[in-house]
Scaffold this motif. Structure first.
Motif, short mmCIF file in Angstrom:
data_model
loop_
_atom_site.label_atom_id
_atom_site.label_comp_id
_atom_site.label_asym_id
_atom_site.label_seq_id
_atom_site.Cartn_x
_atom_site.Cartn_y
_atom_site.Cartn_z
N ILE A 75 0.68 -0.98 0.60
CA ILE A 75 -0.08 -0.10 0.27
C ILE A 75 0.84 1.36 -0.53
O ILE A 75 1.63 1.09 0.69
CB ILE A 75 -0.66 0.37 1.28
CG1 ILE A 75 -1.93 -1.35 1.18
CG2 ILE A 75 -1.72 1.15 1.59
CD1 ILE A 75 -2.97 -1.66 2.30
N CYS A 76 0.65 1.68 -0.94
CA CYS A 76 0.86 3.60 -1.33
C CYS A 76 0.12 4.51 0.18
O CYS A 76 -1.05 4.41 0.04
CB CYS A 76 1.05 4.04 -2.50
SG CYS A 76 2.02 5.49 -2.62
N ALA A 77 0.91 5.36 0.53
CA ALA A 77 0.34 6.23 1.52
C ALA A 77 -0.94 7.40 0.23
O ALA A 77 -1.86 7.74 0.99
CB ALA A 77 1.55 6.89 2.11
N THR A 78 -0.41 7.59 -0.54
CA THR A 78 -1.53 8.56 -1.66
C THR A 78 -2.74 7.71 -2.07
O THR A 78 -3.65 7.60 -2.27
CB THR A 78 -0.37 9.44 -2.19
OG1 THR A 78 0.89 8.30 -2.87
CG2 THR A 78 0.01 10.25 -0.99
N CYS A 79 -1.54 6.47 -2.90
CA CYS A 79 -2.34 5.93 -3.90
C CYS A 79 -3.25 4.43 -3.33
O CYS A 79 -3.83 4.48 -4.09
CB CYS A 79 -2.09 4.97 -5.37
SG CYS A 79 -0.46 6.14 -5.46
N GLY A 80 -2.56 4.05 -2.95
CA GLY A 80 -3.92 3.02 -2.10
C GLY A 80 -2.68 1.78 -2.66
O GLY A 80 -1.31 1.60 -2.97
N SER A 97 9.97 1.98 -4.01
CA SER A 97 8.40 3.22 -4.60
C SER A 97 7.66 2.64 -5.05
O SER A 97 7.39 1.73 -5.63
CB SER A 97 9.83 4.23 -5.19
OG SER A 97 9.99 3.59 -6.32
N CYS A 98 6.40 4.16 -4.52
CA CYS A 98 5.27 3.21 -5.77
C CYS A 98 5.56 3.72 -6.89
O CYS A 98 5.68 4.59 -7.96
CB CYS A 98 4.61 4.18 -4.96
SG CYS A 98 2.57 4.36 -6.70
N ARG A 99 5.15 2.42 -7.88
CA ARG A 99 5.14 2.63 -9.77
C ARG A 99 4.37 3.49 -10.07
O ARG A 99 4.63 4.75 -10.89
CB ARG A 99 4.57 1.54 -10.03
CG ARG A 99 5.61 0.38 -9.93
CD ARG A 99 5.69 0.16 -11.18
NE ARG A 99 6.67 -0.96 -11.87
CZ ARG A 99 8.10 -1.20 -12.09
NH1 ARG A 99 8.86 -0.76 -12.59
NH2 ARG A 99 8.76 -2.97 -11.84
N LYS A 100 3.40 3.87 -9.47
CA LYS A 100 2.02 5.57 -10.17
C LYS A 100 2.51 6.57 -9.37
O LYS A 100 2.95 7.63 -10.17
CB LYS A 100 0.57 5.09 -8.93
CG LYS A 100 -0.13 4.51 -9.95
CD LYS A 100 -1.50 4.11 -9.38
CE LYS A 100 -1.64 2.92 -9.08
NZ LYS A 100 -3.42 2.67 -8.29
N CYS A 101 3.09 6.63 -8.08
CA CYS A 101 3.84 8.20 -7.78
C CYS A 101 5.66 8.68 -7.39
O CYS A 101 5.68 9.48 -7.19
CB CYS A 101 2.93 9.07 -6.54
SG CYS A 101 3.08 7.84 -4.67
N GLY A 102 5.95 7.15 -7.26
CA GLY A 102 7.52 7.21 -6.90
C GLY A 102 7.89 7.85 -5.51
O GLY A 102 8.97 7.19 -5.24
N SER A 103 6.42 7.44 -4.76
CA SER A 103 7.11 8.26 -3.31
C SER A 103 7.85 6.62 -2.76
O SER A 103 6.96 5.73 -3.08
CB SER A 103 5.43 8.50 -3.04
OG SER A 103 4.22 7.47 -2.58
N PRO A 104 7.99 7.05 -1.76
CA PRO A 104 9.27 5.58 -1.14
C PRO A 104 8.38 4.94 -0.65
O PRO A 104 7.30 5.81 0.59
CB PRO A 104 10.07 6.23 -0.81
CG PRO A 104 10.01 7.74 -0.49
CD PRO A 104 9.10 7.97 -1.39
ZN LIG Z 1 1.62 6.28 -4.62
#
Ligand SMILES: [Zn+2]
Length: 109
Positions: A75-80, A97-104
């Motif tokens: 789970i990404c903190a911003t995208c789920g 990192s998240c594939r969608k937003c790149g956040s670690p």
């Molecule tokens: Zn994300």
């Protein structure tokens, strides 16, 4: 051995199966069998006989059973729930990192 970015103590979302939509903490990862134990997911009831010597009371005990790694997502903190990318940082440490937003995605263990 199954390759996975999921580690112990991560929070994952269940995306398929009986407990689809649930989220939980990863208790253990079985890479050999490609399965993962997630807290409060796939609870199984087990009827146990009392054993006074082991301090076991009889009745119905509930415990988690493993789910397939393909049925859970980090789970990404911003995208789920998201797919992950992995890279090696300048200091030689691996990170995800998240594939969608790149956040670690921090690891907790
Ligand atoms: Zn994300």
């Amino acid at each position: 051995m199954t390759k996975t970015d999921i580690r112990k103590e991560d929070t994952v979302a269940v995306i398929a199966g009986r407990d689809r939509g649930k989220q939980g903490r990863v208790l253990s990862v079985d890479r050999k069998h490609g399965r993962v134990l997630v807290e409060h997911v796939m609870m199984m009831k087990k009827h146990v006989r009392p054993n006074p010597q082991k301090q076991i009371k009889g009745g119905v005990a509930e415990s988690e059973s493993p789910v397939s790694l393909s049925n859970v997502m980090l789970i990404c903190a911003t995208c789920g729930p998201t797919r992950t990318a992995r890279q090696i940082d300048a200091d030689g440490r691996r990170s995800r990192s998240c594939r969608k937003c790149g956040s670690p995605i921090e690891r907790k263990s």
